[in-house]
Design an enzyme around this catalytic site. Structure first.
Site, short mmCIF file in Angstrom:
data_model
loop_
_atom_site.label_atom_id
_atom_site.label_comp_id
_atom_site.label_asym_id
_atom_site.label_seq_id
_atom_site.Cartn_x
_atom_site.Cartn_y
_atom_site.Cartn_z
N TYR A 73 44.00 45.03 35.74
CA TYR A 73 44.68 43.73 35.81
C TYR A 73 45.64 43.73 37.00
CZ TYR A 73 42.93 42.29 31.19
OH TYR A 73 42.15 41.94 30.11
N GLN A 84 54.23 28.40 28.19
CA GLN A 84 52.86 28.46 27.69
C GLN A 84 52.77 29.36 26.46
OE1 GLN A 84 51.18 29.81 31.47
NE2 GLN A 84 50.11 27.86 31.69
#
Length: 319
Positions: A63, A291
């Site tokens: 990642y 979010q």
């Protein structure tokens, strides 16, 4: 936070680890496919997830070209390590030119695990996945590396991601699998046919990703949406033609249920997903604190039976 987490915790496989039914997916903070990512907001996102009752963080060696996701996770968790379950993955890496490589050889798995531990400043990774099968390395050979990592105490539990049943069976013949991680959402329910029942029979926890299908099921992408020509979502069938219209009709229903419940569409979808039979936890990606705060609002309540029946009837009719 403590009251919410205690209420929601679910046991991970046969271990003594317990996770929230929503986990933070830490791919977006790597900034490789997400726009306008910065380290300050990413740290805030991780922190907000924890403060919102999420104790489960999911990252991976690949990642970010330089492991930025793991590094940021490591920076945030140090003062609260004993409260969290940290998952990472090995078997995929990027070279200096930005080309992705699948390498699940034991030598590479050992190297990536050590690098992940160092990046996150950890003594042990709670849940460590084979990120994907390597076409050049037998799965049972990769599993042998995971078995040795368990024996060495560098990982607490082994897991697999993106493997089919045959591959999982091969892995399990060498190393016990605690969890499996496939994609799953209202529009992609293929695992219900075989993989999910098989995993449950084996005592393997199922942890899913893509609950909001790249933002589509968050209700943010509606009829008439104009995609940028470079938007990678256009490569998925669900964003085109009849499949896209079917998704829009589902969103029409979810709008109504959200209004009835005083929730957002994203919260309705995530709540529905983690309440599905056999689903232990759902990984929700985020790059901003608002979010994941919205997503965490799916914790601690449940849709009514009438609402569940409406969703089920719609999904069944749309098949």
């Amino acid at each position: 936070m403590d009251e919410l987490v205690n209420y929601e915790m679910r046991r991970l496989g046969q271990t003594e680890m317990f996770v929230s039914p929503i986990g933070l997916g830490c791919w977006p903070i790597a900034g490789m496919t997400s726009l306008d990512v910065n380290e300050s907001d990413s740290r805030k996102t991780i922190y907000t997830a924890i403060e919102s009752g999420i104790n489960f963080l999911d990252t991976a060696h690949c990642y970010g070209l330089d492991g930025v996701s793991e590094r940021l996770v490591g920076e945030v968790i140090q003062t609260r390590r004993d409260q969290l379950i940290i998952a990472s993955k090995g078997g995929i890496h990027w070279d200096a030119s930005g080309t992705r490589h699948y390498d699940a050889s034991p030598k590479r798995i050992f190297r990536e695990c050590d690098e992940s531990l160092r990046r996150m400043n950890l003594d042990v990774i709670d849940l460590y996945y084979l990120h994907a099968a390597d076409p050049n390395v037998p799965v049972d050979e990769s599993a042998g590396a995971f078995s040795k990592l368990l024996e060495s105490g560098k990982i607490r539990a082994a897991a697999v991601s993106n493997l089919n049943i045959e591959q999982m069976d091969s892995f399990q013949s060498v190393c016990p699998i605690t969890a499996a991680q496939p994609p799953y959402n209202m529009l992609q329910r293929e695992i219900e046919d075989e993989l999910l029942p098989w995993s449950l029979r084996q005592g393997i926890s199922v942890i899913t990703y893509w609950p909001l299908m790249k933002g589509l099921l968050a209700g943010k992408i509606r009829r008439g949406h104009e995609f940028d020509a470079t938007d990678k979502r256009l490569s998925y069938d669900v964003f085109q033609g009849e499949a896209f219209e079917r998704a829009q009709k589902l969103l029409d229903l979810l709008d109504q249920i959200a209004d009835q419940s005083g929730k957002t569409v994203a919260q309705i979808v995530v709540n529905w997903t983690y309440h599905q039979s056999g689903i232990l936890s759902v990984l929700c990606g985020a790059k901003r604190d608002w979010q994941i705060r919205e997503t965490a609002g799916a914790l601690g309540w449940q849709l009514s039976q009438v609402q569940l029946d409406e969703i089920d009837q719609h999904l069944t009719a749309a098949k």
